[in-house]
Write a protein that holds these residues in place. Structure first.
Motif, PDB file in Angstrom:
ATOM      1  N   UNK A 111       0.280  -1.212  -0.463  1.00  0.00           N
ATOM      2  CA  UNK A 111      -0.237   0.282   0.082  1.00  0.00           C
ATOM      3  C   UNK A 111       0.894   1.906  -0.112  1.00  0.00           C
ATOM      4  N   UNK A 112       1.876   0.959   0.322  1.00  0.00           N
ATOM      5  CA  UNK A 112       2.865   2.313   0.404  1.00  0.00           C
ATOM      6  C   UNK A 112       3.707   2.447  -0.765  1.00  0.00           C
ATOM      7  N   UNK A 113       2.983   3.764  -1.195  1.00  0.00           N
ATOM      8  CA  UNK A 113       3.639   4.624  -2.146  1.00  0.00           C
ATOM      9  C   UNK A 113       4.651   5.422  -2.444  1.00  0.00           C
ATOM     10  N   UNK A 114       5.889   4.816  -2.812  1.00  0.00           N
ATOM     11  CA  UNK A 114       7.337   5.438  -3.188  1.00  0.00           C
ATOM     12  C   UNK A 114       7.092   6.823  -3.085  1.00  0.00           C
ATOM     13  N   UNK A 115       6.188   6.989  -4.067  1.00  0.00           N
ATOM     14  CA  UNK A 115       7.297   9.077  -4.794  1.00  0.00           C
ATOM     15  C   UNK A 115       5.963  10.101  -3.679  1.00  0.00           C
ATOM     16  N   UNK A 116       5.066   9.137  -2.378  1.00  0.00           N
ATOM     17  CA  UNK A 116       3.869  10.309  -2.204  1.00  0.00           C
ATOM     18  C   UNK A 116       4.799  10.660  -1.096  1.00  0.00           C
ATOM     19  N   UNK A 117       4.276  12.584  -0.960  1.00  0.00           N
ATOM     20  CA  UNK A 117       5.055  13.538  -0.096  1.00  0.00           C
ATOM     21  C   UNK A 117       3.844  13.376   1.084  1.00  0.00           C
ATOM     22  N   UNK A 118       3.728  12.345   2.460  1.00  0.00           N
ATOM     23  CA  UNK A 118       3.197  12.444   2.981  1.00  0.00           C
ATOM     24  C   UNK A 118       3.357  13.174   3.999  1.00  0.00           C
ATOM     25  N   UNK A 119       2.140  13.937   4.886  1.00  0.00           N
ATOM     26  CA  UNK A 119       2.161  14.447   6.579  1.00  0.00           C
ATOM     27  C   UNK A 119       2.484  13.647   7.491  1.00  0.00           C
ATOM     28  N   UNK A 120       3.603  14.472   8.329  1.00  0.00           N
ATOM     29  CA  UNK A 120       3.757  13.454   9.227  1.00  0.00           C
ATOM     30  C   UNK A 120       2.859  12.465   9.789  1.00  0.00           C
ATOM     31  N   UNK A 121       1.959  12.821  10.318  1.00  0.00           N
ATOM     32  CA  UNK A 121       0.566  12.531  10.420  1.00  0.00           C
ATOM     33  C   UNK A 121       0.435  10.826   9.935  1.00  0.00           C
ATOM     34  N   UNK A 122       0.809  11.300   8.532  1.00  0.00           N
ATOM     35  CA  UNK A 122       0.428  10.241   7.964  1.00  0.00           C
ATOM     36  C   UNK A 122       1.153   9.030   7.825  1.00  0.00           C
ATOM     37  N   UNK A 123       2.205   9.815   7.529  1.00  0.00           N
ATOM     38  CA  UNK A 123       3.497   8.632   7.951  1.00  0.00           C
ATOM     39  C   UNK A 123       3.279   7.705   8.545  1.00  0.00           C
ATOM     40  N   UNK A 124       3.298   8.487  10.098  1.00  0.00           N
ATOM     41  CA  UNK A 124       3.627   8.168  11.246  1.00  0.00           C
ATOM     42  C   UNK A 124       2.221   6.508  11.221  1.00  0.00           C
ATOM     43  N   UNK A 125       1.051   7.358  10.921  1.00  0.00           N
ATOM     44  CA  UNK A 125       0.017   6.072  10.784  1.00  0.00           C
ATOM     45  C   UNK A 125       0.198   4.982   9.838  1.00  0.00           C
ATOM     46  N   UNK A 126       1.119   5.081   8.681  1.00  0.00           N
ATOM     47  CA  UNK A 126       1.561   4.383   7.877  1.00  0.00           C
ATOM     48  C   UNK A 126       2.656   2.850   9.443  1.00  0.00           C
ATOM     49  N   UNK A 127       3.430   3.920   9.547  1.00  0.00           N
ATOM     50  CA  UNK A 127       4.687   2.858   9.873  1.00  0.00           C
ATOM     51  C   UNK A 127       4.331   2.298  10.874  1.00  0.00           C
ATOM     52  N   UNK A 128       3.056   2.853  11.776  1.00  0.00           N
ATOM     53  CA  UNK A 128       2.228   2.318  12.900  1.00  0.00           C
ATOM     54  C   UNK A 128       1.563   0.727  12.325  1.00  0.00           C
ATOM     55  N   UNK A 129       0.886   0.826  11.043  1.00  0.00           N
ATOM     56  CA  UNK A 129       0.258  -0.266  10.355  1.00  0.00           C
ATOM     57  C   UNK A 129       1.057  -1.533  10.340  1.00  0.00           C
ATOM     58  N   UNK A 130       2.672  -0.766   9.802  1.00  0.00           N
ATOM     59  CA  UNK A 130       3.493  -1.796   9.656  1.00  0.00           C
ATOM     60  C   UNK A 130       4.280  -2.287  11.212  1.00  0.00           C
ATOM     61  N   UNK A 131       3.871  -1.811  12.315  1.00  0.00           N
ATOM     62  CA  UNK A 131       4.953  -2.234  13.237  1.00  0.00           C
ATOM     63  C   UNK A 131       4.500  -3.720  13.757  1.00  0.00           C
ATOM     64  N   UNK A 132       5.634  -4.258  13.986  1.00  0.00           N
ATOM     65  CA  UNK A 132       5.947  -6.027  14.214  1.00  0.00           C
ATOM     66  C   UNK A 132       5.369  -5.845  15.392  1.00  0.00           C
ATOM     67  N   UNK A 133       5.434  -4.982  16.239  1.00  0.00           N
ATOM     68  CA  UNK A 133       5.282  -5.471  18.067  1.00  0.00           C
ATOM     69  C   UNK A 133       5.728  -5.884  18.650  1.00  0.00           C
TER      70      UNK A 133
END
Length: 231
Positions: A13-35
């Motif tokens: 789902x990650x768009x490598x070319x997209x410019x994310x806001x900090x909040x959006x980027x953090x949301x994606x990283x939280x989804x990706x977190x291994x736990x």
């Protein structure tokens, strides 16, 4: 470490070319977190500088409002009252010639080395040992100071050093995944503000070229530079 199905799905789902806001980027990283462990959230800033030139060096200290989430190991070169104050403030190792010999023997498991001005004659002999690790005490960074008590407290309390690397990039951790969103954002804002403020006189053209956010196990996400004040 093998990628999980969940991480693979998020990666697609990650768009490598997209410019994310900090909040959006953090949301994606939280989804990706291994736990499986508390991942570090990392910031990279590509700057329009050539650090080989003294007037384009970017380096400094900044106190992150929410701390780093990391146990910072601090060594202090001091004697007498100052040594006692450094120990009381929580320094992991305090000494003089004995500490120098210990470091010469290869015991360098520290994140910060602090010294009182009168100890620089001893510390100076460790240039080849501490220099390559970026641990050499420096008055400009507040790590050569008569107030070792405050310097130790700052180091333990979330103060981090940032330093531009050869390719004009600053890499630094800004907290842990266990932090609240607001705390990570506060740390991100404080760090980017400090780097923007530290723009050297020799920097020409665009100063902050690219910014990205990642985590220990996460993808690198481009952050919209226009979100950073003064960039």
């Amino acid at each position: 470490m093998a990628i999980t199905k969940k991480q693979k799905a998020v990666a697609e789902k990650v768009d490598r070319e997209k410019l994310y806001s900090f909040d959006e980027a953090l949301g994606v990283l939280r989804e990706f977190a291994s736990g499986k462990f508390d991942e570090t959230v990392e910031l990279a800033m590509n700057l329009g500088v050539d650090p080989r030139h003294a007037d384009q060096m970017v380096r400094g200290m900044v106190s992150l409002p929410a701390g780093t989430g990391k146990n910072v190991k601090v060594a202090v070169f001091a004697k007498g009252d100052n040594a006692e104050k450094a120990t009381a403030a929580g320094a992991d190792k305090v000494g003089a010639e004995d500490l120098m010999e210990d470091m010469q023997a290869g015991n360098l498991d520290y994140d910060r080395v602090i010294a009182t001005p009168d100890m620089m004659g001893v510390v100076g002999r460790l240039g080849k040992v501490l220099g390559p690790k970026g641990l050499m005490p420096n008055p400009k960074l507040g790590t050569v100071t008569p107030n070792v008590e405050q310097a130790v407290k700052d180091a333990k309390g979330g103060q981090v050093e940032y330093r531009v690397e050869k390719m004009g990039i600053i890499h630094t951790g800004i907290g842990k995944m266990s932090f609240k969103d607001a705390d990570l954002k506060a740390n991100f804002t404080k760090m980017t503000e400090a780097v923007v403020k530290a723009k050297p006189s020799g920097a020409k053209g665009k100063y902050v070229k690219k910014v990205s956010l990642t985590s220990s196990m996460g993808p690198g996400l481009k952050i919209d530079v226009s979100d950073i004040e003064g960039a």
